[in-house]
Design a protein around this motif. Sequence first.
Motif, PDB file in Angstrom:
ATOM      1  N   SER A  27      22.978  49.716  78.034  1.00 34.14           N
ATOM      2  CA  SER A  27      22.287  49.622  78.862  1.00 34.14           C
ATOM      3  C   SER A  27      22.358  50.109  80.367  1.00 34.14           C
ATOM      4  O   SER A  27      22.716  51.651  80.253  1.00 34.14           O
ATOM      5  N   PHE A  28      21.320  49.748  81.257  1.00 36.54           N
ATOM      6  CA  PHE A  28      20.605  50.278  82.568  1.00 36.54           C
ATOM      7  C   PHE A  28      19.930  51.962  81.672  1.00 36.54           C
ATOM      8  O   PHE A  28      19.687  52.358  82.630  1.00 36.54           O
ATOM      9  N   PHE A  29      19.511  51.726  80.469  1.00 32.57           N
ATOM     10  CA  PHE A  29      18.699  52.954  80.471  1.00 32.57           C
ATOM     11  C   PHE A  29      17.073  52.704  81.208  1.00 32.57           C
ATOM     12  O   PHE A  29      17.194  51.784  80.032  1.00 32.57           O
ATOM     13  N   TYR A  93      11.849  64.777  61.307  1.00 31.21           N
ATOM     14  CA  TYR A  93      11.332  63.840  62.756  1.00 31.21           C
ATOM     15  C   TYR A  93      12.410  63.165  63.122  1.00 31.21           C
ATOM     16  O   TYR A  93      13.046  62.940  62.845  1.00 31.21           O
ATOM     17  N   TYR A  94      12.084  63.768  64.259  1.00 27.88           N
ATOM     18  CA  TYR A  94      13.233  63.655  65.202  1.00 27.88           C
ATOM     19  C   TYR A  94      12.633  63.091  66.243  1.00 27.88           C
ATOM     20  O   TYR A  94      11.734  62.351  67.121  1.00 27.88           O
ATOM     21  N   CYS A  95      13.350  61.827  67.171  1.00 27.59           N
ATOM     22  CA  CYS A  95      12.799  61.586  67.909  1.00 27.59           C
ATOM     23  C   CYS A  95      13.537  61.875  69.462  1.00 27.59           C
ATOM     24  O   CYS A  95      14.874  61.369  69.567  1.00 27.59           O
ATOM     25  N   TYR A  96      12.467  61.647  70.118  1.00 27.27           N
ATOM     26  CA  TYR A  96      13.525  61.825  71.779  1.00 27.27           C
ATOM     27  C   TYR A  96      13.146  60.877  72.981  1.00 27.27           C
ATOM     28  O   TYR A  96      12.113  60.096  72.978  1.00 27.27           O
ATOM     29  N   ALA A  97      13.960  60.833  73.920  1.00 29.16           N
ATOM     30  CA  ALA A  97      13.624  59.517  74.754  1.00 29.16           C
ATOM     31  C   ALA A  97      14.530  60.690  76.027  1.00 29.16           C
ATOM     32  O   ALA A  97      14.979  60.934  76.111  1.00 29.16           O
ATOM     33  N   ARG A  98      13.422  60.483  77.661  1.00 23.31           N
ATOM     34  CA  ARG A  98      13.839  60.892  79.248  1.00 23.31           C
ATOM     35  C   ARG A  98      13.886  59.634  79.710  1.00 23.31           C
ATOM     36  O   ARG A  98      12.590  58.438  79.776  1.00 23.31           O
ATOM     37  N   GLY A  99      14.553  59.028  79.842  1.00 24.13           N
ATOM     38  CA  GLY A  99      14.425  58.260  81.629  1.00 24.13           C
ATOM     39  C   GLY A  99      15.883  57.957  82.543  1.00 24.13           C
ATOM     40  O   GLY A  99      16.928  59.192  82.622  1.00 24.13           O
ATOM     41  N   LEU A 100      16.061  56.925  82.735  1.00 22.96           N
ATOM     42  CA  LEU A 100      16.962  56.854  84.024  1.00 22.96           C
ATOM     43  C   LEU A 100      17.860  55.809  83.886  1.00 22.96           C
ATOM     44  O   LEU A 100      17.998  54.949  82.449  1.00 22.96           O
ATOM     45  N   ILE A 101      19.861  56.502  83.456  1.00 18.53           N
ATOM     46  CA  ILE A 101      19.937  55.385  83.810  1.00 18.53           C
ATOM     47  C   ILE A 101      21.066  55.259  85.608  1.00 18.53           C
ATOM     48  O   ILE A 101      21.732  56.515  86.307  1.00 18.53           O
ATOM     49  N   VAL A 102      20.602  54.179  85.769  1.00 12.20           N
ATOM     50  CA  VAL A 102      20.572  54.406  87.776  1.00 12.20           C
ATOM     51  C   VAL A 102      19.600  55.180  88.128  1.00 12.20           C
ATOM     52  O   VAL A 102      18.251  55.320  87.969  1.00 12.20           O
TER      53      VAL A 102
END
Length: 119
Positions: A27-29, A93-102
């Motif tokens: 949620s909220f990501f 193999y690795y997945c990576y995610a960068r983002g905002l929570i709020v």
Amino acid sequence: QVQLVESGGGSVQPGGFLRLSCSASGSFFSVKAMCWYRQTPGNQRELVATISSAGSTNYADSVKGRFTISRDNAKNTVYLQMNSLKPEDTAVYYCYARGLIVTEWRTYWGQGTQVTVSS
């Protein structure tokens, strides 16, 4: 709670292909950059490919012309199409995610998926 769930790894002969998928849930990501890394025993994790939320891509020299990263923003999913696979592509193999929570920047890793290229 944000989770990255990967799929699509496996074993293939040299010259073959595989497609990896990674879905981010939570949620909220608000996912911004998504990347694929890989790692072999005794070595550091290596950046393979990146894609921004706008679709800009970058690749490691070792995979240019053979791998394609793409994403479906509506599904928060990133893909890695791997063609003309070589034995040296064998890795986790690795997945990576960068983002905002709020308003807070966060980074997350997937659990890793094994890719083995061997005859």
